[in-house]
Each structure stands twice: as C-alpha cells, then as structure tokens.
Design a protein around this motif. Structure first.
Motif, short mmCIF file in Angstrom:
data_model
loop_
_atom_site.label_atom_id
_atom_site.label_comp_id
_atom_site.label_asym_id
_atom_site.label_seq_id
_atom_site.Cartn_x
_atom_site.Cartn_y
_atom_site.Cartn_z
N ASP A 109 113.41 37.35 32.98
CA ASP A 109 111.98 37.71 33.45
C ASP A 109 112.17 37.61 35.01
O ASP A 109 111.59 38.48 35.73
CB ASP A 109 111.00 37.03 32.76
CG ASP A 109 110.60 37.32 31.31
OD1 ASP A 109 111.45 38.45 30.85
OD2 ASP A 109 109.88 36.77 30.54
N ALA A 167 114.44 39.76 36.71
CA ALA A 167 113.65 41.16 36.80
C ALA A 167 112.74 41.28 37.90
O ALA A 167 112.60 42.45 38.58
CB ALA A 167 113.38 41.66 35.43
N LYS A 225 115.50 42.57 41.11
CA LYS A 225 115.47 44.08 40.17
C LYS A 225 116.88 44.65 40.19
O LYS A 225 117.30 45.03 39.08
CB LYS A 225 114.61 45.11 40.79
CG LYS A 225 113.00 44.40 40.49
CD LYS A 225 111.77 45.66 40.77
CE LYS A 225 110.68 44.98 40.55
NZ LYS A 225 109.58 46.06 40.98
N THR A 249 119.31 43.28 37.34
CA THR A 249 119.17 43.71 35.86
C THR A 249 119.23 44.95 35.62
O THR A 249 119.70 45.39 34.67
CB THR A 249 117.77 43.35 35.54
OG1 THR A 249 116.66 43.85 36.35
CG2 THR A 249 117.46 41.88 35.26
N HIS A 250 119.63 45.77 36.79
CA HIS A 250 119.99 47.29 36.53
C HIS A 250 121.38 47.30 36.41
O HIS A 250 122.24 48.12 35.82
CB HIS A 250 119.70 47.91 37.92
CG HIS A 250 118.20 48.44 37.95
ND1 HIS A 250 117.49 48.92 36.94
CD2 HIS A 250 117.06 48.18 38.73
CE1 HIS A 250 116.14 49.31 37.00
NE2 HIS A 250 116.01 48.65 38.49
N LYS A 266 122.93 44.93 32.63
CA LYS A 266 121.92 45.53 31.66
C LYS A 266 121.44 44.62 30.40
O LYS A 266 120.49 44.76 29.47
CB LYS A 266 122.38 47.01 31.48
CG LYS A 266 122.53 47.79 32.46
CD LYS A 266 122.50 49.24 31.86
CE LYS A 266 122.52 50.28 33.28
NZ LYS A 266 123.01 51.70 32.76
N LYS A 288 118.81 42.63 31.25
CA LYS A 288 117.50 43.37 30.92
C LYS A 288 117.11 43.17 29.61
O LYS A 288 115.92 43.21 29.31
CB LYS A 288 117.63 45.13 31.47
CG LYS A 288 116.55 45.68 31.39
CD LYS A 288 116.80 46.99 31.98
CE LYS A 288 115.82 48.14 31.80
NZ LYS A 288 116.23 49.46 32.31
N LYS A 292 114.98 40.31 28.47
CA LYS A 292 113.48 40.05 29.23
C LYS A 292 112.44 39.87 27.83
O LYS A 292 112.73 40.62 26.84
CB LYS A 292 113.09 41.24 29.99
CG LYS A 292 113.68 41.42 31.24
CD LYS A 292 113.47 42.78 31.90
CE LYS A 292 111.95 42.76 32.14
NZ LYS A 292 111.67 44.13 32.70
#
Length: 218
Positions: A111, A114, A118, A121-122, A125, A128, A131
């Motif tokens: 979390d 992210a 950001k 986490t892109h 994955k 991501k 989360k």
C-alpha cells in the motif's frame, strides 16, 4: 510409510530455489516435494495463479487418481494456493494447505509503495496485487474437505518492518496472515526471509498435514 507429495510455491520476487531448504527439511520427514517457478515479480497474481493451475493439473494427472497432494506456500505463494482452491475442479485431490507468512488481508508495505512510488507498482505488478484492496478481493474458500493452516512470523528486525505499527515479520503483519476459518494458526519468532528456512517450520507443516493442528512444542 509412503511418501506424501507436497507442492511448494515461492513468494514475491523469488523463484523455486527459495523453497529448496524447506523441501529438504520436509524430505527428511518423509515427503516428496515438488518445487514450482511462477512469475511473481512483474506479473499480477491472477496470471501466476493461471499458470499454477496448469502446472498442478499436470502433476495430478501424473499420479494415482486416489492420491492427494499438499500445498505449501510462502508469502504471495499462499495467495496462489487460495486462488487455486477457489477455481479448481479437483478440490478432492488436495489434502492440506499451509500458508507461511502470507499477507491474506494484503500488505501494508505494498500500500505504501503504491501511494508514494506509483511507478514501482506499475513495474512490479505482483506487488500491486498484494495491496490490501486487491488481496481482499480473493475470497476465502469455505469447504469442509480442505484443511488450511497458517504460520505467521513475529520478528521485525528487517528494516521495512519498522514502518509497520502492528506486530510483524519485517514484511507482513501477524494480523494480515490470520483470517477466520483457518483450521489452525501459529506464530513463530522468525522474520519473513527466514521463516520458511527453519526446521521448526517444517516440523509444524508436518504436524498440520498429519493432524490438522500445529502441535509441536515450541
């Protein structure tokens, strides 16, 4: 005594080699271990779970139809197990499942990544997918044919563990590992990167597979 088959699933940003010590320990306890490699770094959990389903179906076809297997996952590997249980048509072929340091309710560190990084986490994955909002979308199976136990760690000496306010193993909080409906739950004094390497963990996995409880003395 016939060897039981156990399939071991590694966690985030690892490969099957990370489960080799646990496999060796379980082999000493009369298990035949199968290690699998999954893309748990740059792909989301759903894709890795899809690949795992194909892998385990091939394994099941290669053994006696009356034989059951055990599933043991570390960290994100435990989420792969949970997704498989929800989607498989071979639920009766699974004897027991053990989730080790699995963020069943999501990862607070994911979390944070992210929220503050950001782009991270892109790219990563799988992170991501860990989360809280995404992990909670994986339902908990409720099937009396399946025994699921979870082992949490409580040793926050890993640096990132200092960012977490609740008891944790340096990566995942104890609270996130636990969920209602588990057959049994236990906490060990190990951090996230070592818990699946410890002999005590292998003993407890064996306990659970054989009895449905973590009964070894700590």
């Amino acid at each position: 005594m016939k060897e039981e088959i156990s399939i071991l699933i590694h966690g985030y940003n690892k490969n099957k080699n990370d489960m080799s010590t646990l496999a060796k320990n379980l082999e000493k306890l009369n298990y035949k271990c199968i290690l699998v490699d999954l893309p748990l770094t740059y792909k989301e959990i759903d894709y890795a779970a899809f690949l795992f389903q194909e892998i385990i179906e091939k394994i099941l076809k290669g053994i006696n139809q009356n034989e059951k297997v055990n599933l043991i996952g570390h960290s994100a590997g435990g989420l792969i197990i949970r997704k498989y249980l929800l989607e498989t048509k071979n639920i009766e072929r699974i004897k027991s499942c053990v989730l080790i340091a699995t963020p069943n309710s999501g990862s607070e560190l994911a979390d944070m990544a992210a929220n503050y990084f950001k782009a991270f986490t892109h790219i990563f994955k799988t992170l991501k997918s860990l989360k809280t909002e995404n992990a909670k979308m994986i339902n908990f199976i409720n099937d009396e044919r399946i025994r699921i136990g979870a082992i949490a760690g409580k040793n926050d000496k890993l640096l990132l563990g200092k960012l977490l306010t609740e008891e944790n193993d340096g990566r995942v909080t104890v609270k996130s590992v636990y969920y209602e409906g588990l057959e049994d739950f236990i906490i060990l004094p190990y951090h996230h990167k070592e818990i699946h390497y410890k002999w005590k963990t292998a003993e407890l996995v064996d306990d659970f597979i054989q009895t449905g409880r973590f009964v070894s003395e700590l």
